[in-house]
Design a protein around this motif. Structure first.
Motif, PDB file in Angstrom:
ATOM      1  N   THR A  63       0.831  -1.206   0.000  1.00 52.57           N
ATOM      2  CA  THR A  63       0.000   0.000   0.000  1.00 52.57           C
ATOM      3  C   THR A  63       0.861   1.250   0.000  1.00 52.57           C
ATOM      4  O   THR A  63       0.590   2.207  -0.743  1.00 52.57           O
ATOM      5  CB  THR A  63      -0.941  -0.005   1.223  1.00 52.57           C
ATOM      6  OG1 THR A  63      -1.800  -1.139   1.130  1.00 52.57           O
ATOM      7  CG2 THR A  63      -1.778   1.262   1.287  1.00 52.57           C
ATOM      8  N   ARG A  64       1.916   1.248   0.789  1.00 49.21           N
ATOM      9  CA  ARG A  64       2.817   2.414   0.819  1.00 49.21           C
ATOM     10  C   ARG A  64       3.462   2.633  -0.549  1.00 49.21           C
ATOM     11  O   ARG A  64       3.623   3.766  -0.996  1.00 49.21           O
ATOM     12  CB  ARG A  64       3.866   2.251   1.914  1.00 49.21           C
ATOM     13  CG  ARG A  64       3.285   2.393   3.331  1.00 49.21           C
ATOM     14  CD  ARG A  64       4.360   2.426   4.401  1.00 49.21           C
ATOM     15  NE  ARG A  64       5.095   1.173   4.522  1.00 49.21           N
ATOM     16  CZ  ARG A  64       4.689   0.115   5.225  1.00 49.21           C
ATOM     17  NH1 ARG A  64       3.536   0.151   5.876  1.00 49.21           N
ATOM     18  NH2 ARG A  64       5.424  -0.978   5.295  1.00 49.21           N
ATOM     19  N   GLU A  65       3.812   1.544  -1.236  1.00 50.51           N
ATOM     20  CA  GLU A  65       4.371   1.650  -2.590  1.00 50.51           C
ATOM     21  C   GLU A  65       3.343   2.238  -3.550  1.00 50.51           C
ATOM     22  O   GLU A  65       3.669   3.093  -4.372  1.00 50.51           O
ATOM     23  CB  GLU A  65       4.756   0.266  -3.099  1.00 50.51           C
ATOM     24  CG  GLU A  65       6.183  -0.127  -3.174  1.00 50.51           C
ATOM     25  CD  GLU A  65       7.190   0.930  -3.483  1.00 50.51           C
ATOM     26  OE1 GLU A  65       7.293   1.385  -4.636  1.00 50.51           O
ATOM     27  OE2 GLU A  65       7.921   1.303  -2.585  1.00 50.51           O
ATOM     28  N   ILE A  66       2.108   1.774  -3.456  1.00 47.50           N
ATOM     29  CA  ILE A  66       1.048   2.293  -4.322  1.00 47.50           C
ATOM     30  C   ILE A  66       0.851   3.782  -4.073  1.00 47.50           C
ATOM     31  O   ILE A  66       0.709   4.566  -5.020  1.00 47.50           O
ATOM     32  CB  ILE A  66      -0.268   1.513  -4.107  1.00 47.50           C
ATOM     33  CG1 ILE A  66      -0.111   0.090  -4.642  1.00 47.50           C
ATOM     34  CG2 ILE A  66      -1.447   2.217  -4.775  1.00 47.50           C
ATOM     35  CD1 ILE A  66      -1.217  -0.841  -4.241  1.00 47.50           C
ATOM     36  N   GLU A  67       0.861   4.183  -2.805  1.00 45.02           N
ATOM     37  CA  GLU A  67       0.682   5.596  -2.467  1.00 45.02           C
ATOM     38  C   GLU A  67       1.744   6.463  -3.131  1.00 45.02           C
ATOM     39  O   GLU A  67       1.472   7.589  -3.527  1.00 45.02           O
ATOM     40  CB  GLU A  67       0.696   5.789  -0.954  1.00 45.02           C
ATOM     41  CG  GLU A  67      -0.546   5.256  -0.281  1.00 45.02           C
ATOM     42  CD  GLU A  67      -0.455   5.226   1.230  1.00 45.02           C
ATOM     43  OE1 GLU A  67       0.651   5.430   1.793  1.00 45.02           O
ATOM     44  OE2 GLU A  67      -1.491   4.994   1.861  1.00 45.02           O
ATOM     45  N   VAL A  76      -8.769   6.376  -6.327  1.00 47.44           N
ATOM     46  CA  VAL A  76      -8.212   5.033  -6.158  1.00 47.44           C
ATOM     47  C   VAL A  76      -8.628   4.531  -4.784  1.00 47.44           C
ATOM     48  O   VAL A  76      -8.429   5.216  -3.783  1.00 47.44           O
ATOM     49  CB  VAL A  76      -6.673   5.033  -6.280  1.00 47.44           C
ATOM     50  CG1 VAL A  76      -6.111   3.630  -6.033  1.00 47.44           C
ATOM     51  CG2 VAL A  76      -6.230   5.566  -7.633  1.00 47.44           C
ATOM     52  N   SER A  77      -9.220   3.340  -4.725  1.00 44.84           N
ATOM     53  CA  SER A  77      -9.602   2.716  -3.452  1.00 44.84           C
ATOM     54  C   SER A  77      -8.859   1.400  -3.317  1.00 44.84           C
ATOM     55  O   SER A  77      -8.646   0.690  -4.296  1.00 44.84           O
ATOM     56  CB  SER A  77     -11.107   2.450  -3.409  1.00 44.84           C
ATOM     57  OG  SER A  77     -11.837   3.647  -3.513  1.00 44.84           O
ATOM     58  N   ILE A  78      -8.464   1.080  -2.080  1.00 45.64           N
ATOM     59  CA  ILE A  78      -7.788  -0.185  -1.795  1.00 45.64           C
ATOM     60  C   ILE A  78      -8.632  -0.930  -0.769  1.00 45.64           C
ATOM     61  O   ILE A  78      -8.911  -0.404   0.302  1.00 45.64           O
ATOM     62  CB  ILE A  78      -6.369   0.043  -1.260  1.00 45.64           C
ATOM     63  CG1 ILE A  78      -5.544   0.861  -2.253  1.00 45.64           C
ATOM     64  CG2 ILE A  78      -5.699  -1.300  -0.957  1.00 45.64           C
ATOM     65  CD1 ILE A  78      -4.167   1.235  -1.748  1.00 45.64           C
ATOM     66  N   LEU A  79      -9.032  -2.136  -1.123  1.00 42.17           N
ATOM     67  CA  LEU A  79      -9.794  -2.996  -0.221  1.00 42.17           C
ATOM     68  C   LEU A  79      -8.916  -4.172   0.182  1.00 42.17           C
ATOM     69  O   LEU A  79      -8.092  -4.640  -0.600  1.00 42.17           O
ATOM     70  CB  LEU A  79     -11.048  -3.516  -0.911  1.00 42.17           C
ATOM     71  CG  LEU A  79     -11.996  -2.478  -1.509  1.00 42.17           C
ATOM     72  CD1 LEU A  79     -13.130  -3.171  -2.245  1.00 42.17           C
ATOM     73  CD2 LEU A  79     -12.530  -1.567  -0.438  1.00 42.17           C
ATOM     74  N   TYR A  80      -9.114  -4.666   1.390  1.00 41.96           N
ATOM     75  CA  TYR A  80      -8.375  -5.819   1.901  1.00 41.96           C
ATOM     76  C   TYR A  80      -9.363  -6.926   2.256  1.00 41.96           C
ATOM     77  O   TYR A  80     -10.400  -6.666   2.860  1.00 41.96           O
ATOM     78  CB  TYR A  80      -7.569  -5.448   3.151  1.00 41.96           C
ATOM     79  CG  TYR A  80      -6.638  -4.291   2.941  1.00 41.96           C
ATOM     80  CD1 TYR A  80      -5.361  -4.490   2.435  1.00 41.96           C
ATOM     81  CD2 TYR A  80      -7.033  -2.998   3.242  1.00 41.96           C
ATOM     82  CE1 TYR A  80      -4.501  -3.417   2.236  1.00 41.96           C
ATOM     83  CE2 TYR A  80      -6.180  -1.924   3.051  1.00 41.96           C
ATOM     84  CZ  TYR A  80      -4.921  -2.141   2.544  1.00 41.96           C
ATOM     85  OH  TYR A  80      -4.080  -1.082   2.349  1.00 41.96           O
ATOM     86  N   PHE A  81      -9.009  -8.159   1.888  1.00 40.53           N
ATOM     87  CA  PHE A  81      -9.824  -9.330   2.208  1.00 40.53           C
ATOM     88  C   PHE A  81      -8.904 -10.400   2.761  1.00 40.53           C
ATOM     89  O   PHE A  81      -7.797 -10.568   2.260  1.00 40.53           O
ATOM     90  CB  PHE A  81     -10.485  -9.924   0.953  1.00 40.53           C
ATOM     91  CG  PHE A  81     -11.343  -8.977   0.193  1.00 40.53           C
ATOM     92  CD1 PHE A  81     -12.695  -8.884   0.473  1.00 40.53           C
ATOM     93  CD2 PHE A  81     -10.816  -8.185  -0.814  1.00 40.53           C
ATOM     94  CE1 PHE A  81     -13.501  -8.019  -0.236  1.00 40.53           C
ATOM     95  CE2 PHE A  81     -11.624  -7.320  -1.533  1.00 40.53           C
ATOM     96  CZ  PHE A  81     -12.964  -7.232  -1.242  1.00 40.53           C
TER      97      PHE A  81
END
Length: 110
Positions: A63-67, A76-81
């Motif tokens: 996630t930090r890399e994507i940011e 941009v949304s990030i979901l976790y499953f």
């Protein structure tokens, strides 16, 4: 050795809506899609990408890399499953149900 539990293993899903009205915007959207593919994500739909991470900590690092690579415009949304939650997803193409993609056969360590 750490026990890999389906309740700790994580899937990340990236959903985005990026502007594509100009040539420069299309280029930025394509650059972001290419970045996601190079980072190990698989395209689920055109603006939806998913990746398996063995732990939540690896997902947070990703996630930090994507940011650091977010486009300047768009959403941009990030979901976790958890892996157990992801097992319950259903995918259909037309009226035919498609088999659920499983976690990678080989664990990739960084």
């Amino acid at each position: 050795m750490t026990h890999l539990s389906g309740y700790r293993m994580t899937w990340m899903m990236i959903l985005f809506d990026l502007p594509v009205g100009t040539k420069a915007e299309r280029k930025r959207a394509t650059t972001f899609r290419t970045y996601l593919l190079d980072a190990g994500f698989e395209m689920v739909q055109f603006s939806v990408y998913a990746r398996f991470c063995a732990t939540r900590e690896l997902a947070e690092a990703q996630t930090r890399e994507i940011e650091r690579n977010l486009p300047k415009a768009g959403k941009v949304s990030i979901l976790y499953f958890t892996d157990k939650q992801y097992e319950t997803c259903r995918t259909y193409t037309g009226v035919s149900r498609q088999p659920q993609a499983g976690k990678p056969a080989q664990l990739v360590l960084f």
